[in-house]
Design a protein around this motif. Sequence first.
Motif, PDB file in Angstrom:
ATOM      1  N   LEU A   1       0.870  -1.256   0.014  1.00  0.00           N
ATOM      2  CA  LEU A   1       0.079   0.030   0.049  1.00  0.00           C
ATOM      3  C   LEU A   1       1.047   1.337  -0.069  1.00  0.00           C
ATOM      4  CD1 LEU A   1      -2.954   0.326   1.860  1.00  0.00           C
ATOM      5  CD2 LEU A   1      -1.472   2.258   2.246  1.00  0.00           C
ATOM      6  N   GLY A   2       0.715   2.328  -0.896  1.00  0.00           N
ATOM      7  CA  GLY A   2       1.394   3.589  -1.026  1.00  0.00           C
ATOM      8  C   GLY A   2       2.190   3.499  -1.938  1.00  0.00           C
ATOM      9  N   THR A   3       2.840   2.402  -2.662  1.00  0.00           N
ATOM     10  CA  THR A   3       4.146   2.529  -3.393  1.00  0.00           C
ATOM     11  C   THR A   3       3.690   2.760  -5.057  1.00  0.00           C
ATOM     12  OG1 THR A   3       3.928   0.196  -3.509  1.00  0.00           O
ATOM     13  CG2 THR A   3       5.714   0.911  -1.932  1.00  0.00           C
ATOM     14  N   ASP A   4       2.379   2.716  -5.205  1.00  0.00           N
ATOM     15  CA  ASP A   4       1.952   2.818  -6.442  1.00  0.00           C
ATOM     16  C   ASP A   4       0.603   3.720  -6.473  1.00  0.00           C
ATOM     17  OD1 ASP A   4       3.656   1.312  -8.409  1.00  0.00           O
ATOM     18  OD2 ASP A   4       2.848  -0.325  -7.133  1.00  0.00           O
ATOM     19  N   ARG A   5       0.357   4.503  -7.470  1.00  0.00           N
ATOM     20  CA  ARG A   5      -0.746   5.288  -7.553  1.00  0.00           C
ATOM     21  C   ARG A   5      -2.135   4.400  -7.454  1.00  0.00           C
ATOM     22  NH1 ARG A   5      -1.321  10.577  -8.785  1.00  0.00           N
ATOM     23  NH2 ARG A   5       0.935  10.634  -9.662  1.00  0.00           N
ATOM     24  N   GLU A   6      -2.151   3.381  -7.934  1.00  0.00           N
ATOM     25  CA  GLU A   6      -3.495   2.380  -7.838  1.00  0.00           C
ATOM     26  C   GLU A   6      -2.951   1.175  -7.146  1.00  0.00           C
ATOM     27  OE1 GLU A   6      -6.587   3.469  -8.343  1.00  0.00           O
ATOM     28  OE2 GLU A   6      -5.861   5.475  -9.300  1.00  0.00           O
ATOM     29  N   VAL A   7      -3.934   0.748  -6.408  1.00  0.00           N
ATOM     30  CA  VAL A   7      -3.676  -0.644  -5.826  1.00  0.00           C
ATOM     31  C   VAL A   7      -4.797  -1.448  -5.370  1.00  0.00           C
ATOM     32  CG1 VAL A   7      -3.374   0.022  -3.247  1.00  0.00           C
ATOM     33  CG2 VAL A   7      -2.108  -2.023  -4.126  1.00  0.00           C
ATOM     34  N   ASP A   8      -4.996  -2.594  -5.609  1.00  0.00           N
ATOM     35  CA  ASP A   8      -5.955  -3.472  -5.265  1.00  0.00           C
ATOM     36  C   ASP A   8      -6.004  -4.363  -4.160  1.00  0.00           C
ATOM     37  OD1 ASP A   8      -7.957  -2.445  -7.146  1.00  0.00           O
ATOM     38  OD2 ASP A   8      -6.835  -3.700  -8.681  1.00  0.00           O
ATOM     39  N   ALA A   9      -6.556  -4.240  -2.948  1.00  0.00           N
ATOM     40  CA  ALA A   9      -6.485  -5.329  -1.784  1.00  0.00           C
ATOM     41  C   ALA A   9      -7.162  -6.323  -2.268  1.00  0.00           C
ATOM     42  CB  ALA A   9      -7.159  -4.638  -0.747  1.00  0.00           C
ATOM     43  N   ASP A  10      -6.637  -7.489  -1.897  1.00  0.00           N
ATOM     44  CA  ASP A  10      -7.384  -8.908  -1.769  1.00  0.00           C
ATOM     45  C   ASP A  10      -8.685  -8.694  -0.840  1.00  0.00           C
ATOM     46  OD1 ASP A  10      -5.681  -9.645  -3.703  1.00  0.00           O
ATOM     47  OD2 ASP A  10      -4.797 -11.430  -2.651  1.00  0.00           O
ATOM     48  N   VAL A  11      -9.853  -9.060  -1.270  1.00  0.00           N
ATOM     49  CA  VAL A  11     -10.970  -8.733  -0.457  1.00  0.00           C
ATOM     50  C   VAL A  11     -11.720 -10.104  -0.559  1.00  0.00           C
ATOM     51  CG1 VAL A  11     -13.144  -7.753   0.281  1.00  0.00           C
ATOM     52  CG2 VAL A  11     -11.027  -6.333  -0.441  1.00  0.00           C
ATOM     53  N   GLN A  12     -12.024 -10.619   0.792  1.00  0.00           N
ATOM     54  CA  GLN A  12     -12.828 -12.044   0.740  1.00  0.00           C
ATOM     55  C   GLN A  12     -13.582 -12.013   1.901  1.00  0.00           C
ATOM     56  OE1 GLN A  12     -10.122 -15.396   1.936  1.00  0.00           O
ATOM     57  NE2 GLN A  12      -8.684 -14.223   2.195  1.00  0.00           N
ATOM     58  N   LEU A  13     -14.907 -12.681   1.712  1.00  0.00           N
ATOM     59  CA  LEU A  13     -15.510 -13.081   2.689  1.00  0.00           C
ATOM     60  C   LEU A  13     -15.432 -14.502   3.255  1.00  0.00           C
ATOM     61  CD1 LEU A  13     -18.357 -12.633   4.206  1.00  0.00           C
ATOM     62  CD2 LEU A  13     -19.527 -13.623   2.326  1.00  0.00           C
ATOM     63  N   ILE A  14     -15.379 -14.439   4.511  1.00  0.00           N
ATOM     64  CA  ILE A  14     -15.121 -15.966   5.406  1.00  0.00           C
ATOM     65  C   ILE A  14     -16.222 -16.109   6.317  1.00  0.00           C
ATOM     66  CG2 ILE A  14     -12.720 -15.689   5.024  1.00  0.00           C
ATOM     67  CD1 ILE A  14     -12.383 -15.307   8.134  1.00  0.00           C
ATOM     68  N   ASP A  15     -16.249 -17.341   6.463  1.00  0.00           N
ATOM     69  CA  ASP A  15     -17.275 -17.907   7.451  1.00  0.00           C
ATOM     70  C   ASP A  15     -16.707 -17.503   8.963  1.00  0.00           C
ATOM     71  OD1 ASP A  15     -19.729 -19.237   8.593  1.00  0.00           O
ATOM     72  OD2 ASP A  15     -18.212 -21.138   9.030  1.00  0.00           O
ATOM     73  N   TRP A  16     -17.801 -17.090  10.107  1.00  0.00           N
ATOM     74  CA  TRP A  16     -17.414 -16.782  11.276  1.00  0.00           C
ATOM     75  C   TRP A  16     -18.489 -17.555  12.124  1.00  0.00           C
ATOM     76  CZ3 TRP A  16     -13.116 -14.914  13.276  1.00  0.00           C
ATOM     77  CH2 TRP A  16     -13.199 -14.869  14.845  1.00  0.00           C
ATOM     78  N   GLN A  17     -17.993 -17.947  13.309  1.00  0.00           N
ATOM     79  CA  GLN A  17     -18.903 -18.839  14.397  1.00  0.00           C
ATOM     80  C   GLN A  17     -18.518 -18.612  15.567  1.00  0.00           C
ATOM     81  OE1 GLN A  17     -18.600 -23.296  13.419  1.00  0.00           O
ATOM     82  NE2 GLN A  17     -19.058 -23.043  11.359  1.00  0.00           N
ATOM     83  N   ASN A  18     -19.284 -18.524  16.689  1.00  0.00           N
ATOM     84  CA  ASN A  18     -18.932 -18.329  17.785  1.00  0.00           C
ATOM     85  C   ASN A  18     -17.859 -19.329  18.183  1.00  0.00           C
ATOM     86  OD1 ASN A  18     -19.168 -17.397  20.400  1.00  0.00           O
ATOM     87  ND2 ASN A  18     -20.716 -18.864  21.019  1.00  0.00           N
ATOM     88  N   GLY A  19     -16.995 -18.801  18.941  1.00  0.00           N
ATOM     89  CA  GLY A  19     -15.650 -19.754  19.313  1.00  0.00           C
ATOM     90  C   GLY A  19     -14.548 -19.536  18.484  1.00  0.00           C
ATOM     91  N   ASP A  20     -14.673 -19.085  17.275  1.00  0.00           N
ATOM     92  CA  ASP A  20     -13.508 -18.597  16.616  1.00  0.00           C
ATOM     93  C   ASP A  20     -12.673 -17.714  17.118  1.00  0.00           C
ATOM     94  OD1 ASP A  20     -14.559 -20.456  14.645  1.00  0.00           O
ATOM     95  OD2 ASP A  20     -15.255 -18.958  12.990  1.00  0.00           O
ATOM     96  N   VAL A  21     -11.342 -17.853  16.674  1.00  0.00           N
ATOM     97  CA  VAL A  21     -10.246 -16.898  17.299  1.00  0.00           C
ATOM     98  C   VAL A  21      -9.674 -16.337  15.766  1.00  0.00           C
ATOM     99  CG1 VAL A  21      -8.268 -16.256  18.572  1.00  0.00           C
ATOM    100  CG2 VAL A  21      -9.968 -17.975  19.420  1.00  0.00           C
ATOM    101  N   MET A  22      -9.648 -15.104  15.619  1.00  0.00           N
ATOM    102  CA  MET A  22      -8.833 -14.353  14.527  1.00  0.00           C
ATOM    103  C   MET A  22      -7.669 -13.828  15.109  1.00  0.00           C
ATOM    104  SD  MET A  22      -9.103 -13.528  11.027  1.00  0.00           S
ATOM    105  CE  MET A  22     -11.004 -13.348  10.722  1.00  0.00           C
ATOM    106  N   LEU A  23      -6.462 -14.004  14.327  1.00  0.00           N
ATOM    107  CA  LEU A  23      -5.209 -13.671  14.308  1.00  0.00           C
ATOM    108  C   LEU A  23      -4.812 -12.721  13.152  1.00  0.00           C
ATOM    109  CD1 LEU A  23      -2.336 -13.496  15.857  1.00  0.00           C
ATOM    110  CD2 LEU A  23      -1.717 -15.668  14.866  1.00  0.00           C
TER     111      LEU A  23
END
Length: 255
Positions: free
Chosen positions: A168-190
């Motif tokens: 991010l920031g090294t080029d005038r235009e950039v695209d992030a990888d964006v994804q939808l993931i499943d989330w459940q009670n008890g999950d932990v994100m790092l």
Amino acid sequence: MLTVLRSHVGKVRQVNEDQAWSGALADGWTAAIVADGMGGHRAGDVASSLAVDSLVQSLQAWGHTTSVADAATKLSGIVKQANKVVFDTASLNDRYHNMGTTVVMALIREDAALLGHIGDSRAYRLRGGQLELLTEDHTLVNELTKSGQLTPQEAAHHPRRNVLTRALGTDREVDADVQLIDWQNGDVMLLCSDGLSGLVEDSEVQAALERPGTGLEQRADELIELALAAGGDDNITVVLVADDGRAYAAGGDTA
């Protein structure tokens, strides 16, 4: 959502070029960000700080989203805005020429999570005894590994393993990888910078996240200690997010 942030300069670096933030948005999403800056003397911490500040400003004006698809579109837009802020600052100041930063961010609610990332900072999800890497590194060695020119073992020790193919920031235009993931009670994100993932094996990370009798804060502290014990030759930043049925970090938290 409970969120815990930890960041450490490490044993070698003089400046911590990592930035992290977490907070609750207006319509039920909890947001978390890790950015790992690069670009020479003082420029890396400027890039990551500018990026996180821009992202947080956009998130604080998030407003209502009609659907997950709407949220994904907004996430892509705010990353592009952050890219413009960093790129324009670097373009106007020779001292910051070619500075940039990785970004990995998560938006999480009860039934879904969105991820956006650029660079080699990572997102993992722990669920039911399995730690899953959710992002793909935008690095030269990853491209060489995917094309069969390097084995995963060779990639792990390659002298150019930190060379990014997208930031991010090294080029005038950039695209992030964006994804939808499943989330459940008890999950932990790092979310973490490569100061953790580049030094500590996934099996050790999982063991720390599953340590019996420890809360989220103690697990985050253990991850930092593991990276330091492995050499600590880079800045180390971790953000943990878990759903325990209560609301946290409504005002935002920064590391």
